[in-house]
Motif scaffolding. Structure first.
Motif, short mmCIF file in Angstrom:
data_model
loop_
_atom_site.label_atom_id
_atom_site.label_comp_id
_atom_site.label_asym_id
_atom_site.label_seq_id
_atom_site.Cartn_x
_atom_site.Cartn_y
_atom_site.Cartn_z
N ARG A 380 13.66 36.00 59.56
CA ARG A 380 12.34 35.99 60.19
C ARG A 380 11.35 35.27 59.29
N VAL A 381 10.56 34.36 59.89
CA VAL A 381 9.48 33.67 59.18
C VAL A 381 8.19 34.41 59.51
N VAL A 382 7.49 34.89 58.47
CA VAL A 382 6.28 35.70 58.65
C VAL A 382 5.11 34.98 57.99
N GLY A 383 4.04 34.77 58.74
CA GLY A 383 2.85 34.12 58.20
C GLY A 383 1.94 33.72 59.34
N ARG A 384 0.64 33.99 59.19
CA ARG A 384 -0.29 33.76 60.30
C ARG A 384 -0.34 32.30 60.72
N ALA A 385 -0.34 31.38 59.73
CA ALA A 385 -0.43 29.95 60.08
C ALA A 385 0.79 29.50 60.88
N GLU A 387 2.88 31.49 62.60
CA GLU A 387 2.91 32.19 63.88
C GLU A 387 1.89 31.59 64.86
N ARG A 388 0.74 31.14 64.33
CA ARG A 388 -0.26 30.53 65.19
C ARG A 388 0.31 29.30 65.90
N MET A 389 1.07 28.48 65.16
CA MET A 389 1.63 27.26 65.75
C MET A 389 2.62 27.58 66.86
N VAL A 390 3.41 28.65 66.66
CA VAL A 390 4.38 29.05 67.68
C VAL A 390 3.66 29.55 68.93
N ILE A 391 2.63 30.37 68.71
CA ILE A 391 1.89 30.93 69.84
C ILE A 391 1.19 29.84 70.65
N GLN A 392 0.72 28.79 69.96
CA GLN A 392 -0.04 27.75 70.65
C GLN A 392 0.84 26.67 71.28
N THR A 393 2.14 26.82 71.17
CA THR A 393 3.05 25.83 71.75
C THR A 393 3.40 26.18 73.19
N VAL A 428 16.82 32.19 63.73
CA VAL A 428 15.51 32.20 63.08
C VAL A 428 14.51 32.82 64.05
N ARG A 429 13.79 33.81 63.59
CA ARG A 429 12.84 34.52 64.45
C ARG A 429 11.42 34.29 63.97
N ILE A 430 10.54 33.91 64.88
CA ILE A 430 9.11 33.77 64.61
C ILE A 430 8.37 34.38 65.79
N CYS A 431 7.53 35.37 65.50
CA CYS A 431 6.87 36.13 66.57
C CYS A 431 7.93 36.71 67.50
N GLN A 432 7.81 36.44 68.79
CA GLN A 432 8.78 36.94 69.76
C GLN A 432 9.80 35.89 70.15
N ARG A 433 9.84 34.77 69.41
CA ARG A 433 10.76 33.68 69.70
C ARG A 433 11.94 33.71 68.74
#
Length: 489
Positions: A380-385, A387-393, A428-433
């Motif tokens: 899992r990759v953890v970090g606001r920056a 995660e922000r990119m994943v959410i905004q995709t 590889v997990r980032i947020c819910q992806r």
């Protein structure tokens, strides 16, 4: 009747959601191939905590606990950007400490800010970033990008507000030693006064004027032995002494109902101050022998004076009932407060610099990321920056997903995953992806890619025994620098 004094509150804060960027192309008569013209989404409003000298308690947050800022609006065609949301400003008394709370245990994790100046502020819940329109993704090989970024949803979290009194001097001592009577004689404060212990349950403030001096004195509720361990609400009372520059240690020369030894009382309170915080025992202290008008106290006054002077403290014998010795005490306290204020004024940093420091720390926390192995073959990759990119995709848009993969390669996320032990085919997990890892890619393949206008550098953080815990900590700022160097070669 409920007390109107509130010194700790826990509130839920959430910034406004960011507006989505627009995917649009210029379409006008006689303008063939007009090109992309999608506007950016507006940024969500921030939730800001601001110190206000006009407030004296956190009563406004006693019954309302949820606060959310205004959201940003979506971008439109013709390069029309969305409107940013208004910031929500929550005012608190000067001397308020702001802490981040653990979402599960509701225990403080770290201090966000310590607001001690009027007007000082800190962002506690940043608004979501607005999505970029498709005009930002044009490159020499991508002339008509058919994607834009989504708006970033703001995160909500709990914070703790703790108010610590901002007073120049604090009256401390055992219960019923006459602290409330002293502050009533020294100032216009009218605390509850009675002949039984723990009459004062909340601190009282009084403005004292003596000669050319004026200063604020706090009457702190009585302490008992074990207060540094929380006995008798000790922690709630001791925290208010932390802000004061001068301690006025009041001792009852009659010994109270238990006929205590004044010198022993003096020693006990000083031990509690030292155990609560070593710096409190080093703070300037004036020893005040109260109730000196009572018969049979002369020898006790002499013994206490000797002990105080041996410890390097000033000593005054007074009577709150008759007023004997009070004028001399008030003038001496005023002189000491003036000296301490002058020393603090030299070292005190400007409010605007403190605001910048709180903001810099917040941005540093946002930019950090780390990699954690959750189970064999899954990271899992953890970090606001990140995660922000994943959410905004926009995951329904293949072109947007490819852009995100290239962006991760430039930031060094792929290399960091490999260093953490991630291999081709692992999850590889980032947020819910969740993604299948294909291995680190060659940066030179994406030389044509341009940054999308936001600072995504992520600073490294120190994690003890990271390797043993399956945690890989990386510095994405260095990774991007290396990428640019390799492209230049």
């Amino acid at each position: 009747m409920l007390s109107q004094f509130t010194d700790i509150s826990r509130i839920n804060v959430c910034g406004g959601d960011g507006g989505a960027g627009c995917m649009s192309f210029r379409r006008e008569a006689f303008v063939p191939k007009g090109g992309p013209d999608g506007g950016d989404g507006g940024r969500g409003g921030n939730v800001v905590i601001q110190a206000d000298a006009q407030l004296s308690s956190l009563i406004d947050y006693r019954f309302k606990h949820h606060f959310r800022a205004e959201r940003g609006t979506h971008g439109q065609g013709a390069r029309r950007n969305g409107k940013s949301g208004e910031d929500l400003i929550l005012k608190v008394p000067m001397g308020t400490v702001v802490r981040e709370l653990d979402p599960e245990t509701q225990t403080p994790m770290f201090e966000i800010a310590d607001l001690v100046h009027d007007g000082e502020r800190v962002v506690v819940a940043p608004g979501g970033a607005g999505g970029l329109g498709n005009t930002h993704f044009v490159t020499s090989v991508r002339r008509a990008p058919a994607f834009a970024q989504l708006g970033e949803p703001a995160e909500e979290h709990w914070i703790e507000l703790e108010m610590k009194l901002m007073a120049d001097a604090a009256l401390v001592g055992f219960p019923s030693v006459g602290k409330s009577s002293l502050i009533a004689r020294m100032s216009a404060a009218r605390p509850k006064i009675a002949d039984y212990p723990f009459t004062t349950l909340v601190p009282n403030l009084g403005m004292v004027r003596a000669g050319e001096y004026s200063y604020v004195v706090a009457d702190v509720p009585g302490l008992i032995e074990g207060a540094s361990e929380g006995k008798g609400l000790g922690h709630q009372f001791l925290r208010h002494i932390e802000r004061t520059a001068l301690i006025m240690h009041v001792v009852d020369m009659t010994g109270g109902f238990e006929d205590r030894d004044p010198v022993e009382d003096y020693r006990i309170i000083n031990r509690e101050l030292e155990q609560y915080g070593a710096e409190l025992s080093e703070r300037p202290q004036i020893v005040v022998a109260n109730k000196c008008d009572a018969p049979g106290t002369a020898d006790k006054i002499a013994d206490l004076k000797r002990a105080a002077l041996d410890d390097g403290h000033m000593f005054f014998a007074v009577s709150a009932v008759t007023g004997a010795g009070l004028n001399t005490l008030m003038l001496a306290v005023g002189e000491q407060v003036a000296k301490l204020r002058a020393e603090l004024a030299v070292s005190d940093e400007p409010v605007d610099l403190r605001d910048e420091e709180w903001e810099r720390r917040r941005l540093q926390r946002e930019k950090r990321f780390r990699i954690v192995q959750e189970e064999p073959g899954a990271f899992r990759v953890v970090g606001r920056a990140i995660e922000r990119m994943v959410i905004q995709t926009d995951w329904e848009n293949e072109e947007a997903v490819i852009y995100l993969q290239h962006k991760f390669a430039r930031m060094g996320v792929d290399d960091a995953l490999e260093k953490a032990g991630c291999r081709a085919g692992d999850e590889v997990r980032i947020c819910q992806r969740a993604f299948d890892f294909e291995g680190a890619e060659d940066f030179s393949e994406y030389e044509e890619l341009e940054d999308a206008g936001e600072d995504v550098a992520v600073e490294a953080i120190d994690v003890a025994d990271a390797a043993d815990e399956g945690v890989e900590v990386v510095d994405a700022a260095d990774a991007e620098d290396d990428a640019e160097t390799s492209e230049g070669e």
